[in-house]
Design a protein around this motif. Sequence first.
Motif, PDB file in Angstrom:
ATOM      1  N   ALA A 147      23.515 -52.616  10.173  1.00  6.70           N
ATOM      2  CA  ALA A 147      22.781 -53.725  11.102  1.00  6.70           C
ATOM      3  C   ALA A 147      21.561 -53.855  10.903  1.00  6.70           C
ATOM      4  CB  ALA A 147      23.166 -53.072  12.515  1.00  6.70           C
ATOM      5  N   GLU A 148      20.865 -54.859  11.290  1.00  5.27           N
ATOM      6  CA  GLU A 148      19.174 -54.748  11.455  1.00  5.27           C
ATOM      7  C   GLU A 148      18.835 -54.324  12.457  1.00  5.27           C
ATOM      8  OE1 GLU A 148      17.688 -55.937   8.783  1.00  5.27           O
ATOM      9  OE2 GLU A 148      18.960 -57.217   7.542  1.00  5.27           O
ATOM     10  N   PHE A 149      17.366 -53.921  12.624  1.00 10.90           N
ATOM     11  CA  PHE A 149      16.832 -53.441  13.638  1.00 10.90           C
ATOM     12  C   PHE A 149      16.275 -54.574  14.782  1.00 10.90           C
ATOM     13  CE2 PHE A 149      12.584 -51.621  15.271  1.00 10.90           C
ATOM     14  CZ  PHE A 149      13.206 -50.590  16.464  1.00 10.90           C
ATOM     15  N   LEU A 150      16.524 -54.412  16.111  1.00 11.19           N
ATOM     16  CA  LEU A 150      15.956 -55.238  17.164  1.00 11.19           C
ATOM     17  C   LEU A 150      16.764 -56.692  17.221  1.00 11.19           C
ATOM     18  CD1 LEU A 150      12.186 -54.645  17.368  1.00 11.19           C
ATOM     19  CD2 LEU A 150      13.942 -53.805  18.841  1.00 11.19           C
ATOM     20  N   HIS A 182       8.995 -45.632  23.451  1.00  9.72           N
ATOM     21  CA  HIS A 182       9.017 -47.065  24.114  1.00  9.72           C
ATOM     22  C   HIS A 182       9.921 -47.370  25.089  1.00  9.72           C
ATOM     23  CE1 HIS A 182       8.059 -51.322  24.014  1.00  9.72           C
ATOM     24  NE2 HIS A 182       7.071 -51.192  23.283  1.00  9.72           N
ATOM     25  N   SER A 183       9.200 -48.040  26.429  1.00  8.00           N
ATOM     26  CA  SER A 183       9.993 -48.417  27.519  1.00  8.00           C
ATOM     27  C   SER A 183      10.725 -49.505  27.323  1.00  8.00           C
ATOM     28  CB  SER A 183       8.844 -48.643  28.653  1.00  8.00           C
ATOM     29  OG  SER A 183       8.265 -49.758  28.369  1.00  8.00           O
ATOM     30  N   GLU A 196      13.902 -59.081  25.165  1.00  9.63           N
ATOM     31  CA  GLU A 196      12.722 -59.335  25.660  1.00  9.63           C
ATOM     32  C   GLU A 196      12.766 -58.321  26.882  1.00  9.63           C
ATOM     33  OE1 GLU A 196      10.491 -63.251  26.473  1.00  9.63           O
ATOM     34  OE2 GLU A 196      11.477 -62.775  28.505  1.00  9.63           O
ATOM     35  N   VAL A 197      11.814 -57.555  27.068  1.00 11.43           N
ATOM     36  CA  VAL A 197      11.734 -56.640  28.300  1.00 11.43           C
ATOM     37  C   VAL A 197      10.113 -56.803  28.875  1.00 11.43           C
ATOM     38  CG1 VAL A 197      11.921 -54.143  28.882  1.00 11.43           C
ATOM     39  CG2 VAL A 197      13.323 -55.113  26.868  1.00 11.43           C
ATOM     40  N   ASP A 198      10.690 -57.103  30.270  1.00  9.36           N
ATOM     41  CA  ASP A 198       9.420 -57.241  31.299  1.00  9.36           C
ATOM     42  C   ASP A 198       8.399 -58.160  30.506  1.00  9.36           C
ATOM     43  OD1 ASP A 198       8.006 -56.632  33.329  1.00  9.36           O
ATOM     44  OD2 ASP A 198       6.770 -55.097  32.597  1.00  9.36           O
ATOM     45  N   GLY A 199       9.093 -59.413  30.045  1.00  7.05           N
ATOM     46  CA  GLY A 199       8.277 -60.486  29.794  1.00  7.05           C
ATOM     47  C   GLY A 199       7.739 -60.421  28.112  1.00  7.05           C
ATOM     48  N   GLU A 200       8.149 -59.373  27.560  1.00  3.95           N
ATOM     49  CA  GLU A 200       7.518 -59.118  26.282  1.00  3.95           C
ATOM     50  C   GLU A 200       8.462 -58.982  25.205  1.00  3.95           C
ATOM     51  OE1 GLU A 200       4.675 -55.799  23.717  1.00  3.95           O
ATOM     52  OE2 GLU A 200       5.691 -55.344  25.564  1.00  3.95           O
ATOM     53  N   LEU A 201       8.550 -60.114  24.230  1.00  4.73           N
ATOM     54  CA  LEU A 201       9.460 -59.952  23.186  1.00  4.73           C
ATOM     55  C   LEU A 201       9.000 -58.750  22.253  1.00  4.73           C
ATOM     56  CD1 LEU A 201      11.786 -61.952  22.226  1.00  4.73           C
ATOM     57  CD2 LEU A 201      10.102 -62.939  20.469  1.00  4.73           C
ATOM     58  N   LEU A 216      10.103 -57.989  19.410  1.00  4.23           N
ATOM     59  CA  LEU A 216       9.693 -58.379  17.802  1.00  4.23           C
ATOM     60  C   LEU A 216       8.300 -58.378  17.898  1.00  4.23           C
ATOM     61  CD1 LEU A 216      12.256 -61.171  17.225  1.00  4.23           C
ATOM     62  CD2 LEU A 216      12.368 -58.875  16.302  1.00  4.23           C
ATOM     63  N   PHE A 217       7.332 -58.702  18.564  1.00 10.33           N
ATOM     64  CA  PHE A 217       5.983 -58.875  18.503  1.00 10.33           C
ATOM     65  C   PHE A 217       5.188 -57.348  18.860  1.00 10.33           C
ATOM     66  CE2 PHE A 217       6.364 -63.655  19.763  1.00 10.33           C
ATOM     67  CZ  PHE A 217       6.970 -63.755  18.600  1.00 10.33           C
ATOM     68  N   ASP A 218       6.107 -56.579  19.486  1.00 14.70           N
ATOM     69  CA  ASP A 218       5.246 -55.177  19.717  1.00 14.70           C
ATOM     70  C   ASP A 218       4.693 -54.440  18.680  1.00 14.70           C
ATOM     71  OD1 ASP A 218       5.237 -52.209  20.607  1.00 14.70           O
ATOM     72  OD2 ASP A 218       5.377 -53.253  22.373  1.00 14.70           O
ATOM     73  N   GLU A 219       3.510 -54.430  18.711  1.00 10.50           N
ATOM     74  CA  GLU A 219       2.722 -53.584  17.224  1.00 10.50           C
ATOM     75  C   GLU A 219       3.259 -52.376  17.208  1.00 10.50           C
ATOM     76  OE1 GLU A 219       1.155 -54.878  14.829  1.00 10.50           O
ATOM     77  OE2 GLU A 219       1.323 -57.084  15.600  1.00 10.50           O
ATOM     78  N   SER A 220       3.304 -51.814  18.161  1.00 10.13           N
ATOM     79  CA  SER A 220       3.826 -50.327  17.966  1.00 10.13           C
ATOM     80  C   SER A 220       5.295 -49.982  17.476  1.00 10.13           C
ATOM     81  CB  SER A 220       3.681 -49.302  19.388  1.00 10.13           C
ATOM     82  OG  SER A 220       4.903 -50.086  20.410  1.00 10.13           O
ATOM     83  N   LEU A 221       6.201 -51.155  17.784  1.00  8.27           N
ATOM     84  CA  LEU A 221       7.543 -51.172  17.306  1.00  8.27           C
ATOM     85  C   LEU A 221       7.464 -51.555  15.716  1.00  8.27           C
ATOM     86  CD1 LEU A 221       9.641 -52.303  20.208  1.00  8.27           C
ATOM     87  CD2 LEU A 221       9.224 -49.775  19.359  1.00  8.27           C
ATOM     88  N   ARG A 222       6.399 -52.571  15.336  1.00 10.95           N
ATOM     89  CA  ARG A 222       6.328 -53.007  14.257  1.00 10.95           C
ATOM     90  C   ARG A 222       5.936 -51.988  13.274  1.00 10.95           C
ATOM     91  NH1 ARG A 222       7.023 -58.680  13.564  1.00 10.95           N
ATOM     92  NH2 ARG A 222       5.764 -58.649  11.890  1.00 10.95           N
ATOM     93  N   ALA A 223       4.708 -51.162  13.734  1.00 11.06           N
ATOM     94  CA  ALA A 223       4.329 -50.199  12.930  1.00 11.06           C
ATOM     95  C   ALA A 223       5.473 -48.932  12.866  1.00 11.06           C
ATOM     96  CB  ALA A 223       3.211 -49.209  13.615  1.00 11.06           C
ATOM     97  N   TYR A 224       6.173 -48.504  13.916  1.00 14.41           N
ATOM     98  CA  TYR A 224       7.388 -47.750  13.523  1.00 14.41           C
ATOM     99  C   TYR A 224       8.418 -48.269  12.490  1.00 14.41           C
ATOM    100  CZ  TYR A 224      12.121 -45.822  14.244  1.00 14.41           C
ATOM    101  OH  TYR A 224      13.073 -45.298  13.832  1.00 14.41           O
ATOM    102  N   TRP A 225       8.671 -49.444  12.646  1.00 13.56           N
ATOM    103  CA  TRP A 225       9.754 -49.925  11.533  1.00 13.56           C
ATOM    104  C   TRP A 225       9.096 -49.869  10.003  1.00 13.56           C
ATOM    105  CZ3 TRP A 225      14.313 -49.970  10.757  1.00 13.56           C
ATOM    106  CH2 TRP A 225      15.043 -50.559   9.830  1.00 13.56           C
ATOM    107  N   ARG A 226       7.742 -50.232   9.806  1.00 15.89           N
ATOM    108  CA  ARG A 226       7.027 -50.052   8.764  1.00 15.89           C
ATOM    109  C   ARG A 226       7.277 -48.531   8.124  1.00 15.89           C
ATOM    110  NH1 ARG A 226       3.091 -53.107  11.130  1.00 15.89           N
ATOM    111  NH2 ARG A 226       3.079 -55.273  10.365  1.00 15.89           N
ATOM    112  N   SER A 227       7.272 -47.712   8.696  1.00 16.37           N
ATOM    113  CA  SER A 227       7.536 -46.122   8.415  1.00 16.37           C
ATOM    114  C   SER A 227       9.226 -46.064   8.227  1.00 16.37           C
ATOM    115  CB  SER A 227       7.017 -45.207   9.634  1.00 16.37           C
ATOM    116  OG  SER A 227       5.916 -45.394   9.835  1.00 16.37           O
ATOM    117  N   ALA A 228       9.837 -46.635   9.238  1.00 20.14           N
ATOM    118  CA  ALA A 228      11.275 -46.231   8.811  1.00 20.14           C
ATOM    119  C   ALA A 228      11.712 -47.105   7.365  1.00 20.14           C
ATOM    120  CB  ALA A 228      12.156 -46.763  10.128  1.00 20.14           C
TER     121      ALA A 228
END
Length: 652
Positions: free
Chosen positions: A71-74, A124-125, A180-185, A187-199
């Motif tokens: 599967a893909e992430f997110l 991440h919440s 989308e959690v608490d109004g934030e998509l 996919l756009f979260d920079e901390s999660l994007r940084a995590y995925w680059r490492s993964a």
Amino acid sequence: MLLKHLYDFAHSRGILDDLAFAPKVIRWIIALDLEGRLLGAGPRESAGEKNKGKQYSAPRTSRAKDAGGVAEFLADGMRAVFELDQKPDDKLTEKQRKDRDANNARKHEDFWRQIREAYEATGHSGLQAMLRFRQSMSNPPDFLRWGASAEAKPGEKPAWWIRTASGDEVKIGPDNFTFEVDGELLLFDESLRAYWRSAYAKEVAEKEAVSERGLCLVTGVDNTPIAPTHLPKIKGVPSTQSFGAAIVSFDKPAFASYGFDQSYNAPVSTEAVAAYTNALNWMMGRDDHSIRIGQTTLCFWARESEEASNFFARMLNRPDPQSVAEFIRSPWAGVDRELARSEEFFSVTLAGNAGRVVVRHWMQMTVEAARENLKRWFEDLDIIAYSKPVAQDEAKRKSKRANAAVEGKESMPPLALFRLACATVREPKDLLAETLTQLYRAALEGAAPSIVLLKPILNRLAVDLSRNGPSVLMNISRFALMRLIVNRNRKEGEPMIEPQVFDTDDAAYNCGRLLAIFDDLQMAAHEYKLEGAGVVERYYGSASSAPNSAFGILWRLHQHHLRKLSRQGDKGRAAAEAIKRKIEDIARLFRQPKPNLPPEFPRSFDLRAQGRFALGFYQQKAAERAARKTYFDSQKQYQSNDTDMKGESSND
């Protein structure tokens, strides 16, 4: 060499800078609060293309998905997110059903495993809310159901239905979901994007660590990790699977060499594979680097300049008449020709065969040569247009539906590559990859399309004329392409067909002109109110292939029509005399056995001659239409001026 040029292109455009993400169409957004509770009655539809979704930059895995369970992430489909089969009513054997269910379960577990591991690494919440949502989620979720629509019709097949955030129920297909959690998509979260680059980097490193090492055929680098399979798959090539296909693949013993399996018998490094596959995917997602026509995709690029690709895409896909005229007049306006001599231009024609991408043709030349060949392409396509009917012609044919089909079916300009290719088939779905390759080479390499392409064009023309009459002549694409094919395949002694009607001693061309004049004579004799089939509908097919037999009948008919027209008063006699002179002028170009006898027409025409016949017929009809339109326009202008003068006199 092709893969090496794609490799260079990927590096020159920075395509490899962020491989952890790729464009992905996502239709449904599941909105949650921080406790993992669903907000609204169901998911919200993204603001993208209707019934398809919006394209987002989404994480992608480097793992092979062929074997399933990955599967893909997110963001992924309903099998990964909900463990639901897209087609639960498929007729499968017990083993097939068991295998599919097991694959869906593995894919579902893989999706949520990645969410769980990402939460453990980042805290991440939003990921925590997703995990809480999964814990409380039923299977299927309350907002999904399998069955018929609310207003089921007899024979309706069951499908998956989703209740949207607004409470509406919508039928869905193989759509992707994200959160989308608490109004934030997320996919756009920079901390999660940084995590995925490492993964993603970790995934790649693990693959390279276990890869065999060897000499890369693309880069020439030795002792480098060799890709066992070429990933990512290339997506978007017609007739391939939805998850993509490969250019290089070996899955049968017959394809293996010296005991090497998978892709090791054509060793390419993991870096080179990532470069060329991502380069093709990048181009196929952009209108200025690719054109999809029928079952074929064309990809093209210049080594350095993006402007060159933009230009060729525009001129092949949307060549409006003004742009074409300006280009032919000044092909090097605003272009550094010295740079064009050294700048290289590449293109590749791709088709599909299930899991494989087929390279139909690829070429390499300078931008200068490509522009010069394109200029000649448009010059060879230049032909007089058969204008829309003037007022007096409106009632002469029963083919208004045919007119509408010709004018409204395609919104693209008549000289667009797609419109020209469609002139060879009845329906666009019937287009052959080989046809497109030939036309593309004719445009950018200056090659001559096979004369065999004339046959389907002429066959369609004969059928359409017999059904709808000369109104089908408004399909200028058909005759522009016909002129190019005839001229580029002409033999010694055969005329070069001009853009509009011209004088020649070629029997085939003149027979076509003569049939056009006979048709105009018949229409005039019936005061443009002919009902039923005319001479074109009845005799075009035989006149274009066996002229001697057909024109014997047509010659007798035209004398009858001349007499009928001459009995319509002074205007009729004048018109009959004018048409008679036109016929005599053309008849003199044929051998006449004795005075006052019909000309001696050829017994038969070969394929090239039939093409010239069609062009003679078309150009004569277009010339007559243009002359008639000019006459009526001048009459309207005269009447308008006369009315204005009378008004001024009364005011005086």
